[in-house]
Design a protein around this motif. Structure first.
Motif, mmCIF file in Angstrom:
data_model
loop_
_atom_site.group_PDB
_atom_site.id
_atom_site.type_symbol
_atom_site.label_atom_id
_atom_site.label_comp_id
_atom_site.label_asym_id
_atom_site.label_seq_id
_atom_site.Cartn_x
_atom_site.Cartn_y
_atom_site.Cartn_z
ATOM 1 N N UNK A 59 0.875 -1.084 -0.085
ATOM 2 C CA UNK A 59 0.037 0.037 0.026
ATOM 3 C C UNK A 59 1.016 1.215 0.073
ATOM 4 N N UNK A 60 2.006 1.330 0.799
ATOM 5 C CA UNK A 60 2.807 2.246 0.853
ATOM 6 C C UNK A 60 3.254 2.579 -0.435
ATOM 7 N N UNK A 61 4.121 1.531 -1.116
ATOM 8 C CA UNK A 61 4.621 1.860 -2.282
ATOM 9 C C UNK A 61 3.430 2.465 -3.239
ATOM 10 N N UNK A 62 2.355 1.795 -3.510
ATOM 11 C CA UNK A 62 1.444 2.345 -4.406
ATOM 12 C C UNK A 62 0.825 3.773 -4.348
ATOM 13 N N UNK A 63 0.971 4.161 -2.955
ATOM 14 C CA UNK A 63 0.286 5.625 -2.697
ATOM 15 C C UNK A 63 1.505 6.728 -2.219
ATOM 16 N N UNK A 64 2.794 5.967 -2.484
ATOM 17 C CA UNK A 64 3.947 7.001 -2.326
ATOM 18 C C UNK A 64 3.976 7.481 -1.026
#
Length: 171
Positions: A59-64
Protein backbone atom coordinates in the motif's frame (compact mmCIF):
# COMPACT_ATOMS: atom_id res chain seq x y z
CA UNK A 1 26.85 7.92 -2.75
CA UNK A 2 23.10 8.67 -2.65
CA UNK A 3 21.36 8.72 0.73
CA UNK A 4 19.12 5.81 1.64
CA UNK A 5 16.78 8.33 3.28
CA UNK A 6 13.96 10.20 1.56
CA UNK A 7 15.01 13.70 0.50
CA UNK A 8 12.21 15.34 2.49
CA UNK A 9 10.80 14.61 5.93
CA UNK A 10 7.10 13.86 5.45
CA UNK A 11 4.92 16.39 7.27
CA UNK A 12 2.26 13.82 8.27
CA UNK A 13 2.77 10.44 9.89
CA UNK A 14 0.65 7.47 10.90
CA UNK A 15 1.91 5.45 13.86
CA UNK A 16 0.50 1.93 13.58
CA UNK A 17 -0.34 -0.47 16.36
CA UNK A 18 -2.74 -3.29 17.13
CA UNK A 19 -5.45 -0.90 18.35
CA UNK A 20 -6.09 0.12 14.74
CA UNK A 21 -7.40 -3.32 13.76
CA UNK A 22 -8.95 -3.11 10.28
CA UNK A 23 -8.94 0.69 10.68
CA UNK A 24 -5.30 0.46 9.57
CA UNK A 25 -6.39 0.24 5.94
CA UNK A 26 -8.71 3.25 6.27
CA UNK A 27 -5.92 5.23 7.93
CA UNK A 28 -3.50 4.37 5.13
CA UNK A 29 -6.05 5.51 2.54
CA UNK A 30 -6.57 8.82 4.40
CA UNK A 31 -2.87 9.74 4.40
CA UNK A 32 -1.94 12.17 1.65
CA UNK A 33 0.70 10.86 -0.80
CA UNK A 34 4.17 11.69 0.49
CA UNK A 35 3.17 11.07 4.12
CA UNK A 36 4.98 8.63 6.40
CA UNK A 37 4.04 5.47 8.26
CA UNK A 38 5.83 4.08 11.30
CA UNK A 39 4.92 0.40 11.40
CA UNK A 40 4.98 -0.75 15.02
CA UNK A 41 2.62 -3.66 15.85
CA UNK A 42 5.02 -4.76 18.59
CA UNK A 43 2.60 -7.24 20.17
CA UNK A 44 1.85 -9.08 16.92
CA UNK A 45 3.59 -12.47 16.61
CA UNK A 46 6.61 -12.22 14.30
CA UNK A 47 5.33 -14.19 11.29
CA UNK A 48 1.97 -12.41 11.39
CA UNK A 49 3.81 -9.11 11.82
CA UNK A 50 5.94 -9.78 8.73
CA UNK A 51 2.88 -10.67 6.66
CA UNK A 52 1.06 -7.54 7.80
CA UNK A 53 4.15 -5.42 7.15
CA UNK A 54 4.36 -6.75 3.58
CA UNK A 55 0.73 -5.77 2.98
CA UNK A 56 1.36 -2.29 4.40
CA UNK A 57 4.51 -2.05 2.27
CA UNK A 58 2.51 -2.71 -0.91
CA UNK A 59 0.00 0.00 0.00
CA UNK A 60 2.81 2.40 0.91
CA UNK A 61 4.54 1.90 -2.44
CA UNK A 62 1.31 2.36 -4.38
CA UNK A 63 0.42 5.52 -2.44
CA UNK A 64 3.99 6.96 -2.33
CA UNK A 65 4.22 6.79 1.47
CA UNK A 66 7.50 6.62 3.37
CA UNK A 67 7.46 3.41 5.42
CA UNK A 68 9.59 3.04 8.55
CA UNK A 69 9.73 -0.13 10.67
CA UNK A 70 9.97 -0.05 14.46
CA UNK A 71 11.67 -2.81 16.39
CA UNK A 72 13.24 -5.66 14.48
CA UNK A 73 14.19 -4.70 10.93
CA UNK A 74 11.69 -5.92 8.38
CA UNK A 75 13.02 -6.40 4.89
CA UNK A 76 15.84 -3.81 4.90
CA UNK A 77 13.48 -0.95 5.62
CA UNK A 78 14.14 2.38 7.23
CA UNK A 79 14.24 1.98 11.01
CA UNK A 80 12.45 3.71 13.88
CA UNK A 81 13.89 3.30 17.34
CA UNK A 82 16.89 3.82 19.53
CA UNK A 83 19.35 2.05 17.23
CA UNK A 84 22.37 3.29 15.30
CA UNK A 85 21.42 4.37 11.81
CA UNK A 86 17.76 4.90 12.69
CA UNK A 87 15.78 7.13 10.36
CA UNK A 88 13.51 8.25 13.20
CA UNK A 89 14.16 8.27 16.93
CA UNK A 90 11.57 8.48 19.72
CA UNK A 91 12.22 11.34 22.15
CA UNK A 92 10.49 11.99 25.46
CA UNK A 93 13.12 14.08 27.21
CA UNK A 94 16.37 15.97 26.86
CA UNK A 95 18.61 12.88 27.29
CA UNK A 96 16.84 11.04 24.47
CA UNK A 97 17.15 14.07 22.18
CA UNK A 98 20.89 14.20 22.81
CA UNK A 99 21.16 10.44 22.23
CA UNK A 100 19.39 10.89 18.88
CA UNK A 101 21.93 13.56 17.97
CA UNK A 102 24.86 11.26 18.84
CA UNK A 103 23.28 8.42 16.85
CA UNK A 104 22.78 10.71 13.85
CA UNK A 105 19.09 10.02 13.50
CA UNK A 106 17.53 11.70 10.46
CA UNK A 107 14.57 13.02 12.50
CA UNK A 108 13.03 12.77 15.97
CA UNK A 109 9.46 12.20 17.10
CA UNK A 110 8.87 14.04 20.37
CA UNK A 111 6.04 12.90 22.60
CA UNK A 112 3.65 13.24 24.22
CA UNK A 113 2.98 16.79 23.10
CA UNK A 114 -0.65 16.56 24.30
CA UNK A 115 -2.46 13.95 26.43
CA UNK A 116 -2.94 10.77 24.45
CA UNK A 117 -4.98 7.58 24.64
CA UNK A 118 -1.82 5.57 23.93
CA UNK A 119 -0.36 6.57 27.30
CA UNK A 120 -3.29 7.33 29.60
CA UNK A 121 -2.36 9.46 32.56
CA UNK A 122 1.13 10.26 31.27
CA UNK A 123 1.95 13.96 31.64
CA UNK A 124 2.08 15.86 28.36
CA UNK A 125 5.15 17.94 27.53
CA UNK A 126 3.20 20.78 25.96
CA UNK A 127 4.02 22.10 22.51
CA UNK A 128 6.67 24.69 23.42
CA UNK A 129 8.60 22.33 25.70
CA UNK A 130 8.39 19.49 23.16
CA UNK A 131 9.78 21.79 20.46
CA UNK A 132 12.67 22.88 22.72
CA UNK A 133 13.52 19.28 23.59
CA UNK A 134 13.36 18.22 19.94
CA UNK A 135 15.67 21.00 18.79
CA UNK A 136 18.44 19.53 20.96
CA UNK A 137 18.67 16.65 18.48
CA UNK A 138 19.71 19.02 15.69
CA UNK A 139 17.39 17.36 13.15
CA UNK A 140 13.78 17.86 12.04
CA UNK A 141 11.25 17.38 14.85
CA UNK A 142 7.87 15.66 14.46
CA UNK A 143 5.18 16.29 17.10
CA UNK A 144 3.51 13.14 18.46
CA UNK A 145 0.94 12.52 21.14
CA UNK A 146 -2.65 13.71 20.98
CA UNK A 147 -2.01 15.33 17.63
CA UNK A 148 -4.70 16.21 15.10
CA UNK A 149 -4.65 18.36 11.97
CA UNK A 150 -6.16 21.21 13.99
CA UNK A 151 -3.52 20.95 16.73
CA UNK A 152 -0.83 20.75 14.06
CA UNK A 153 -1.92 24.11 12.68
CA UNK A 154 -1.59 25.56 16.22
CA UNK A 155 1.94 24.24 16.86
CA UNK A 156 3.54 24.29 13.40
CA UNK A 157 5.03 27.74 14.02
CA UNK A 158 7.11 26.39 16.90
CA UNK A 159 9.50 24.73 14.46
CA UNK A 160 8.05 21.25 14.08
CA UNK A 161 8.67 19.65 10.68
CA UNK A 162 5.50 17.57 10.92
CA UNK A 163 3.09 15.66 13.11
CA UNK A 164 2.23 12.04 13.80
CA UNK A 165 -0.83 10.30 15.21
CA UNK A 166 -2.77 7.10 15.46
CA UNK A 167 -6.34 8.10 16.23
CA UNK A 168 -6.43 11.23 14.06
CA UNK A 169 -6.21 9.07 10.92
CA UNK A 170 -9.13 6.78 11.80
CA UNK A 171 -11.60 9.12 13.53
Amino acid sequence: MPSRYPAEIPPRWLMTDERLGDGLWRALRRLPPGSGVVFRHYATPLEERRTLFERVQRVARARRLVLVAAGSALGGTLRHGRVAGAYSWPVHDRAEALAARRARAKMVMVSPVFPTRSHPGAPALGAARAARIGRLAGVPVVALGGMTERRWRRVAGLGFAGWAAIDAWVE
